[in-house]
Scaffold this active site. Structure first.
Site, PDB file in Angstrom:
ATOM      1  CG  ASP A   1      72.244 -46.679 -85.696  1.00 54.49           C
ATOM      2  OD1 ASP A   1      71.228 -46.254 -86.136  1.00 54.49           O
ATOM      3  OD2 ASP A   1      72.343 -47.562 -85.096  1.00 54.49           O
TER       4      ASP A   1
ATOM      5  CD  GLU B   1      68.330 -45.688 -93.245  1.00 54.84           C
ATOM      6  OE1 GLU B   1      67.617 -45.723 -92.215  1.00 54.84           O
ATOM      7  OE2 GLU B   1      69.043 -44.709 -93.579  1.00 54.84           O
TER       8      GLU B   1
END
Lengths: 403, 188
Positions: A17, A294
């Protein structure tokens, strides 16, 4: 006047993140001349992350106790949980031009309250997770009315792989940087091996792989398959969950960064958590990359090397639909044999199955996958990147508010 | 207040002081544990339509509206006319019948619920299960009575749906109006 952007980032798992938010913040500063404030809730994780990005920070006597600091032009602030509501701070945040909730994190209630009395327009963006599913295009850029104030406009912003989505983060020089690394790959690969202390491989035809995955039973079977190869394999494993899993496969309690473990044709190098640039270079130099989540997933695509995506597992198996959606896009145009082999390996890995056999089917396809990865990178690079799309969105929203 | 995922089509939410009828509410799973609701909304006052997204746990102000029992009477282009229990006629626009239009047909006796915002009817809800007659379907495949194999059947108003392969022209079938699916063949 430079517009002021605020990004809220909640660190949930490892450095994914913060990795994305940091890249975005830096790009907004460096390439779009935005004034950026990054609020991060886990100050100790942040300090570890930043120390790898900007080594000088490590020696700072005030970090991490201080509540705010500026690094690489980004003002970083501590998001206390629970939020310590200070009207001045709330008002100051509410006065920003753009406020981003990264990965759907929730803004503090008192900040929203302050936004309800904003006296200038605020663009509030919920920056969502990356997905290749078709519904993403339908939801990207849609408003999300919040009944706060007519001046506060909230929208959902979805990263994605196709036109009609928010795109992917890509610094202006990233693809040319990869091109340069790959032109110099012989020298750089030797340097990588030399730095790892693997002098015996300097002149050898060795397969380089990197491994940054979640823990899965498939991992042990893949390492077994690598051991049994005729070609030597060097596997670089950055610090994290996969390093602990790899240690177990070698019947070790743990592997510490810098340590090397060998079995058969396989040599594993445990690496310290490094800078984002070092990781980009590692991806660029390896013949095959296992990535996850991600951030590393996106970076591996820009590296234009064959890769496997270990998707973040979700309890009800919804991640498999997301994997399938990506596969549908990614494998388009790849020759059927290579596509079949990639699908079998990806499926096996993500379902936690034995990947010994499927790896041996995938290996002969690496050169097809290599040229395909390059085409895929070019296709993605033909679209505007996420930061440019965000800046455009800000401009368009302002224009529509003041026709 | 209700969360975005609790809101059902036909309900009305307030946005910036205006009532918006929810025409569709789709649920999508994003990454990790987050989920998103995409809604198609229609402004009750001016007819404007829009699409929006919400986090599934976003709290939305919704309003409870008056409802009346009505039955369908006739179509007077472009309005559909219903009658309430006191034989008052109620006219409804086609757009406001979007979710049930496919089941509206002459002679239907279903007791429906008309939903009002002030004096304006904004939607009509059919009973959950209704019975309709098949106007046309291909002949049944011989020997198959399992009901697992399906085929297309057309209702009197032209709406098509999948039914069990043993259904014939003239048969009455039960339909779930929430899912739009055929449930069973019924005797009349």
């Amino acid at each position: 006047m430079t517009s002021r952007w605020i990004i809220f980032c909640s660190i949930i798992d490892n450095f994914g993140d913060i990795g994305v938010c940091w890249r975005l913040a830096r790009q907004l500063v460096d390439e779009h001349r935005r004034d950026v404030e990054l609020w991060v809730d886990d100050w100790s994780a942040l300090s570890g992350f930043l120390a790898a990005q900007i080594p000088a920070i490590n020696n700072s006597p005030v970090f991490p106790e201080q509540q705010a600091m500026t690094a690489a032009g980004v003002c970083i602030r501590h998001w206390h949980n629970p939020w310590q509501a200070l009207p001045v701070t709330d008002q100051q945040i509410a006065g920003a031009d753009v406020i981003i909730e990264a990965f759907g994190c929730e803004l503090p209630a008192s900040v929203k309250e302050a936004m309800s009395t904003a006296n200038s327009p605020v663009l509030w963006l919920n920056l969502e997770y990356l997905s290749a599913e078709a519904w993403v295009k339908e939801c990207h850029g849609l408003p999300s009315p919040q009944n706060l104030s007519p001046l506060v406009k909230k929208f959902f912003f979805f990263p994605g792989f196709e036109q009609g989505t928010g795109g992917l983060l890509r610094e202006a020089t990233l693809t040319s940087q990869h091109e340069q690394w790959q032109q110099e790959q012989q020298v750089l690969r030797q340097r990588l091996l030399h730095n790892a202390g693997l002098l015996e491989f300097l002149q050898a035809d060795v397969l380089l792989v990197s491994l940054f995955s979640y823990d899965t039973p498939a991992l042990a079977s893949w390492l077994n398959a690598l051991q049994a190869q005729t070609q030597e394999v060097v596997c670089f494993v950055p610090e994290g969950k996969s390093l602990a899993a790899v240690a177990r496969c070698f019947a070790r309690d743990r592997l510490v960064p810098g340590e090397i473990a060998r079995v058969g044709a396989l040599t594993v190098v445990a690496m310290p958590f490094g800078s984002q640039t070092d990781y980009d270079q590692l991806l660029s130099l390896c013949d095959f990359n296992v990535v996850r989540g991600e951030d590393s997933f996106v970076r591996a695509q820009w590296a234009a090397r064959p890769m496997l995506w270990h998707i973040y597992p979700q309890a009800d198996g919804v991640h498999l639909q997301k994997l399938e959606a990506f596969e549908r896009l990614y494998l388009d145009g790849l020759n059927p044999d290579a596509a079949k082999a990639w699908h079998a390996f990806s499926n096996g890995w993500n379902l936690g199955e034995d990947c010994h056999e499927v790896w041996h089917h995938l290996r002969p396809q690496l050169s097809s996958l290599q040229s395909h990865a390059r085409k895929w990178q070019k296709k993605l690079a033909a679209m505007p990147d996420l930061s440019a799309n965000l800046v455009n969105f800000e401009t368009l929203t302002k224009l529509s508010a003041h026709p | 207040m209700k969360t975005a995922q609790e809101i059902k089509p036909g309900q009305v939410i307030m946005i910036d002081g205006s009532p918006w009828k929810v025409q569709k509410n789709e649920f999508n799973r994003a990454g990790r544990s987050s989920a998103i609701n995409k809604m198609k909304l229609k402004n009750i006052l001016n007819g404007m339509q829009t699409e929006t997204t919400f986090k599934c746990d976003d709290k939305l102000e919704y309003i409870v509206l008056e409802q009346k029992e009505v039955t369908y009477s006739y179509f007077a282009d472009p309005m559909y006319v219903f009658v309430d229990t006191e034989y008052e006629q109620i006219e409804i626009e086609k757009d406001d019948l979007e979710n049930v239009l496919m089941y509206i047909e002459d002679g239907m006796e279903d007791v429906c619920q008309a939903v009002f915002y002030g004096t304006k009817v904004i939607s009509v809800d059919l009973p959950k299960n209704i019975v309709r007659q098949i106007a046309y379907t291909e002949p049944s495949a011989r020997g198959d009575t399992s009901g697992k194999v399906t085929k297309i059947a057309r209702l009197a108003n032209g709406h098509e749906l999948q039914v069990s392969s043993f259904c014939e022209i003239g048969d009455y079938i039960e339909i779930d109006t929430l899912t739009g699916e055929y449930k069973s063949r019924v005797k009349r």
